[in-house]
Design a protein around this motif. Sequence first.
Motif, PDB file in Angstrom:
ATOM      1  N   LEU A  80       1.050  -1.235   0.267  1.00 61.35           N
ATOM      2  CA  LEU A  80      -0.062   0.092   0.098  1.00 61.35           C
ATOM      3  C   LEU A  80       0.829   1.311  -0.078  1.00 61.35           C
ATOM      4  N   ASN A  81       2.165   1.140  -0.144  1.00 61.00           N
ATOM      5  CA  ASN A  81       3.186   2.119  -0.242  1.00 61.00           C
ATOM      6  C   ASN A  81       2.809   3.614   0.564  1.00 61.00           C
ATOM      7  N   PRO A  82       2.984   3.277   1.919  1.00 60.38           N
ATOM      8  CA  PRO A  82       2.546   4.547   2.622  1.00 60.38           C
ATOM      9  C   PRO A  82       3.774   5.751   2.258  1.00 60.38           C
ATOM     10  N   ILE A  83       3.615   6.808   3.181  1.00 62.37           N
ATOM     11  CA  ILE A  83       4.947   7.981   3.065  1.00 62.37           C
ATOM     12  C   ILE A  83       5.611   7.623   4.203  1.00 62.37           C
ATOM     13  N   LYS A  84       6.923   7.547   3.821  1.00 61.01           N
ATOM     14  CA  LYS A  84       7.753   7.286   5.424  1.00 61.01           C
ATOM     15  C   LYS A  84       8.952   8.068   5.183  1.00 61.01           C
ATOM     16  N   GLN A  85       9.797   8.149   6.229  1.00 60.01           N
ATOM     17  CA  GLN A  85      10.840   8.932   5.909  1.00 60.01           C
ATOM     18  C   GLN A  85      11.957   7.993   5.800  1.00 60.01           C
ATOM     19  N   ASP A  86      12.798   8.398   4.732  1.00 64.20           N
ATOM     20  CA  ASP A  86      13.917   7.927   4.196  1.00 64.20           C
ATOM     21  C   ASP A  86      15.119   7.437   5.152  1.00 64.20           C
ATOM     22  N   ILE A  87      15.668   6.356   5.120  1.00 60.81           N
ATOM     23  CA  ILE A  87      16.659   6.073   6.259  1.00 60.81           C
ATOM     24  C   ILE A  87      18.047   5.619   5.550  1.00 60.81           C
ATOM     25  N   LYS A  88      19.137   6.239   5.990  1.00 60.83           N
ATOM     26  CA  LYS A  88      20.273   5.808   5.362  1.00 60.83           C
ATOM     27  C   LYS A  88      21.339   5.401   6.313  1.00 60.83           C
ATOM     28  N   LYS A  89      21.938   4.341   6.190  1.00 56.84           N
ATOM     29  CA  LYS A  89      22.776   3.879   7.312  1.00 56.84           C
ATOM     30  C   LYS A  89      22.218   3.920   8.533  1.00 56.84           C
ATOM     31  N   GLY A  90      20.872   3.599   8.916  1.00 59.44           N
ATOM     32  CA  GLY A  90      20.424   3.278   9.956  1.00 59.44           C
ATOM     33  C   GLY A  90      19.835   4.798  10.641  1.00 59.44           C
ATOM     34  N   LYS A  91      20.154   5.836   9.839  1.00 58.24           N
ATOM     35  CA  LYS A  91      19.531   6.961  10.464  1.00 58.24           C
ATOM     36  C   LYS A  91      18.657   7.793   9.361  1.00 58.24           C
ATOM     37  N   LEU A  92      17.564   8.456  10.003  1.00 59.67           N
ATOM     38  CA  LEU A  92      16.580   9.175   9.440  1.00 59.67           C
ATOM     39  C   LEU A  92      17.194  10.296   8.484  1.00 59.67           C
ATOM     40  N   ARG A  93      16.756  10.593   7.365  1.00 59.99           N
ATOM     41  CA  ARG A  93      17.334  11.379   6.288  1.00 59.99           C
ATOM     42  C   ARG A  93      16.880  12.723   6.408  1.00 59.99           C
ATOM     43  N   TYR A  94      17.570  13.652   6.455  1.00 59.55           N
ATOM     44  CA  TYR A  94      17.311  14.940   6.427  1.00 59.55           C
ATOM     45  C   TYR A  94      18.116  15.831   5.417  1.00 59.55           C
ATOM     46  N   VAL A  95      17.455  16.648   4.531  1.00 61.31           N
ATOM     47  CA  VAL A  95      18.417  17.391   3.601  1.00 61.31           C
ATOM     48  C   VAL A  95      19.096  18.638   4.405  1.00 61.31           C
ATOM     49  N   ALA A  96      20.061  18.863   4.015  1.00 61.84           N
ATOM     50  CA  ALA A  96      20.764  20.084   4.936  1.00 61.84           C
ATOM     51  C   ALA A  96      20.414  21.319   4.244  1.00 61.84           C
ATOM     52  N   ASN A  97      20.325  22.336   4.663  1.00 61.71           N
ATOM     53  CA  ASN A  97      20.020  23.722   4.267  1.00 61.71           C
ATOM     54  C   ASN A  97      21.136  24.220   3.436  1.00 61.71           C
ATOM     55  N   ILE A  98      20.811  24.537   2.203  1.00 65.05           N
ATOM     56  CA  ILE A  98      21.893  25.164   1.032  1.00 65.05           C
ATOM     57  C   ILE A  98      21.692  26.422   1.137  1.00 65.05           C
ATOM     58  N   PHE A  99      22.733  27.390   1.457  1.00 60.40           N
ATOM     59  CA  PHE A  99      22.617  28.623   1.549  1.00 60.40           C
ATOM     60  C   PHE A  99      22.173  29.275   0.354  1.00 60.40           C
ATOM     61  N   PRO A 100      21.206  30.236   0.206  1.00 59.60           N
ATOM     62  CA  PRO A 100      20.325  30.805   1.261  1.00 59.60           C
ATOM     63  C   PRO A 100      18.999  29.983   1.271  1.00 59.60           C
ATOM     64  N   HIS A 101      19.024  28.801   1.009  1.00 52.48           N
ATOM     65  CA  HIS A 101      17.599  28.148   1.383  1.00 52.48           C
ATOM     66  C   HIS A 101      17.420  27.596   2.530  1.00 52.48           C
ATOM     67  N   LYS A 102      16.127  27.035   2.835  1.00 51.35           N
ATOM     68  CA  LYS A 102      15.767  26.229   4.046  1.00 51.35           C
ATOM     69  C   LYS A 102      15.008  25.227   3.513  1.00 51.35           C
ATOM     70  N   GLY A 103      15.838  24.050   3.737  1.00 47.42           N
ATOM     71  CA  GLY A 103      15.093  22.723   3.333  1.00 47.42           C
ATOM     72  C   GLY A 103      14.630  22.633   1.834  1.00 47.42           C
ATOM     73  N   TYR A 104      13.599  21.714   1.422  1.00 48.23           N
ATOM     74  CA  TYR A 104      13.044  21.869   0.221  1.00 48.23           C
ATOM     75  C   TYR A 104      12.367  23.106  -0.197  1.00 48.23           C
ATOM     76  N   ILE A 105      12.853  23.725  -1.207  1.00 45.71           N
ATOM     77  CA  ILE A 105      12.368  25.026  -1.783  1.00 45.71           C
ATOM     78  C   ILE A 105      11.232  25.278  -2.509  1.00 45.71           C
ATOM     79  N   TRP A 106      10.357  23.718  -2.615  1.00 45.68           N
ATOM     80  CA  TRP A 106       9.267  23.790  -3.247  1.00 45.68           C
ATOM     81  C   TRP A 106       8.313  22.956  -2.591  1.00 45.68           C
ATOM     82  N   ASN A 107       6.884  22.719  -2.915  1.00 44.64           N
ATOM     83  CA  ASN A 107       6.039  21.503  -2.171  1.00 44.64           C
ATOM     84  C   ASN A 107       6.698  20.195  -3.240  1.00 44.64           C
TER      85      ASN A 107
END
Length: 292
Positions: A80-107
Amino acid sequence: YGTEQRGRPNSPDYRLYFKNADGKYISPFHDIPLFAASKEDKEIPAKRSKTTGSEVLFNMIVEVPRWTNAKMEIATEEPLNPIKQDIKKGKLRYVANIFPHKGYIWNYGALPQTWEDPNHTDNITGCCGDNDPIDVCEIGSKVRSSGEIVQVKVLGVLALVDEGETDWKIIAISVDDPEAHKIHGKEDIDDVKKHKPGYLEATVDWFRSYKVPDGKPENHFAFNGEFKDKDFAVETIKSTHEHWKALLHKKTAGGTINCTNVLVSGSPFCCTEEDARLIVQSVRKFTSPHPL
């Protein structure tokens, strides 16, 4: 459409399952239609004829709301393909803030009923698909929620080449955005530059650099990082829709992709509503230790 949370938010257990208007559990990947009818089309009789050709509307599944960092995604390998948070090397993945942006810059999200086939070499980019639904960057002004289904019109596409795989990035805008009627992307994508100056350039910079903080090299693009127009984008979407159809009808091998669905007519992977309910109920529901 509605959603139901299972597991604790911000944990590896978190899952967001989808329901249709009848309250039945479905797969967002397989059971939500790719093509969206406009509001006028739903009226009987319709006030105007259905939109066709380059004006067609698509359903977008929002995975990541704008300005957030958690890498939420459709779990393509789970029932049923729910939405989940991606995991890499056992850790939850977050994208870094790429200056001057905060997180993802679109929906950020995906189009249902599409699949970038890893066994198919793209004639234009010379690379195989990335084994996921096709990605969408929605550039409207509203910050959406994870799990929201948004009707969008397509404006163009960027061809990211990510670790040797073709990873198309569709540029789209919600049809209910105040500026949607001004932005069409017909011959080219210049009207996006006119009404949202700097946004496309920021998009290229973001995709080029977002893995660098993780110690990886910059990403590359086909077409020297130029955006292709709306017609090109729609043809790319239709191609990935055909690959998805082949996947759901066992005409191509899907590897670890989970094709369980409830509504795809003639698919050998179709399950009953009761089977779908049992899949969701087998996942522990999170209850807050401090109820309000």
